[in-house]
Structures are given as C-alpha cells and as structure tokens.
Design an enzyme around this catalytic site. Structure first.
Site: not given
Ligand code: IMP
Ligand code: MG
Length: 176
Positions: A46-47, A101-102, A105, A133, A154, A161, A167
């Site tokens: 949803k992000g 994407e939001d 990470d 990140k 975070f 969220d 959100r």
């Molecule tokens: P990745 O697979 O580790 O790249 O995950 C990315 C996803 O993890 C993002 O799309 C978010 O849904 C969640 N996520 C990672 N960091 C944060 C944060 O700081 N706040 C909220 N959600 C996060």
């Molecule tokens: Mg996400």
C-alpha cells in the site's frame, strides 16, 4: 497534527512542501524521458499509493497505472518472508514499465517484483522510489529515479506506515 505513534515521538524529516516539490521534479523528469511513449506506472501497495497519486499528476504524457501487492513481510520493523498477493491486470509484454515504490531498503522486495515483471518481456523497465536507504542494501538493485536518499532510521507518513498507522500524515517523519 499527529506528534507521536504508540508513544514514540516523530521527528520531521521532509515537509509536505519539500515532498511535493521533489515529486513534481520527478514527474517532469519522467515526462522528458518518456516523450512519445505511453508508460505504465506500477505502484507497490500500500505504501506507494500516495506518492504515485501525486507523481502521475506531474507526468504530462498518455500513461496508465496499475498495482501489485506484496504480503507485508515486515509487520513491525523486522524482515521475513515475501509473497505476491495481488498482480497487475495489464499484460506487460512490450510495455514501458515504471515501478513505483515508497522505500527501497534492503532491496529484497523490489528484487522479487522486478524479476516477476521482467519475465513478462516489457519493452523497458525502470524503478522510481520516493526514498532510498542505500546503506541498508542487501541485494544488487538500483533505482533509476530517487526522490530522497535517507540514512538509517524508520520513517512514517505520506503513505508510509508503521504497523498500518501514519499513512495519512502529509509529511515524512523519522521515529525517534
Ligand atoms: P526491502 O525489501 O527491505 O527493500 O523493503 C522495502 C519495504 O519495507 C518498503 O516498501 C516498506 O514497505 C518497508 N520499509 C522499509 N523501511 C521502512 C521504514 O522506514 N518505514 C516503513 N516501512 C519501511
Ligand atoms: Mg512498501
């Protein structure tokens, strides 16, 4: 205005004005890069829905939008397993795809989604993330369009969220 979530204080990272200015720049950049094409923006639910909604209104081209959804493998702040629970309803063969994407990470989520999309033979494929990140990357993946590079921490707000809360916050905050 929401100043804390579950007793944790929020520290302002990006104001609403800053976000909207940067999102407009990304939209203008995409418009220039895709001139003469009809791209499809795929938002990761949803992000990314707030970001996508603002971004697409700065893209001055014929374009389409669709969504995918991944099981929330991070219920709190921990990583776990990934699952595809909603797919696009558009055939992607020959299309110019921009994944929206939001947060990029560790990269595990996007790697998973990218592989699925690439297997369908798009004409081109790019990643647009609101925040990156970089320091936390675990798999080899790079975004083509990045709103903001951010350090450890975070974040919450502007569609992003913490356990489904926050959100609706117009700004982006880091949880202290
Ligand atoms: P990745 O697979 O580790 O790249 O995950 C990315 C996803 O993890 C993002 O799309 C978010 O849904 C969640 N996520 C990672 N960091 C944060 C944060 O700081 N706040 C909220 N959600 C996060
Ligand atoms: Mg996400």
């Amino acid at each position: 205005m929401i100043a804390e979530i579950r007793g944790r204080k929020l520290k302002l990272l990006f104001s609403s004005d800053e976000i909207l200015r940067r999102v407009a720049e990304l939209g203008i950049q995409i418009t220039e890069d895709y001139r003469g094409k009809n791209p499809i923006l795929i938002g990761v639910l949803k992000g990314a829905f707030v970001f996508l909604a603002d971004l697409m209104r700065h893209i001055d081209l014929p374009m389409e939008v669709d969504f995918v959804r991944i099981s929330s493998y991070k219920s709190g702040m921990e990583s776990g397993d990934i699952e595809f629970i909603m797919d696009v309803s558009t055939p992607l063969g020959g299309r110019h795809v921009i994944l929206v994407e939001d947060i990029l990470d560790t990269g595990i989520t996007l790697r998973f989604i990218c592989d699925k999309i690439l297997s369908r033979g798009p004409a081109s494929f790019k990643i647009c993330t609101l925040t990156d990140k970089k320091e936390r990357r675990q798999v080899d993946i790079k975004a083509d369009y990045v709103g903001f590079e951010i350090e450890e921490g975070f974040i919450v707000g502007y569609g992003i969220d913490w356990g489904e809360e926050g959100r609706n916050i117009p700004e982006i905050y880091v949880i202290e």
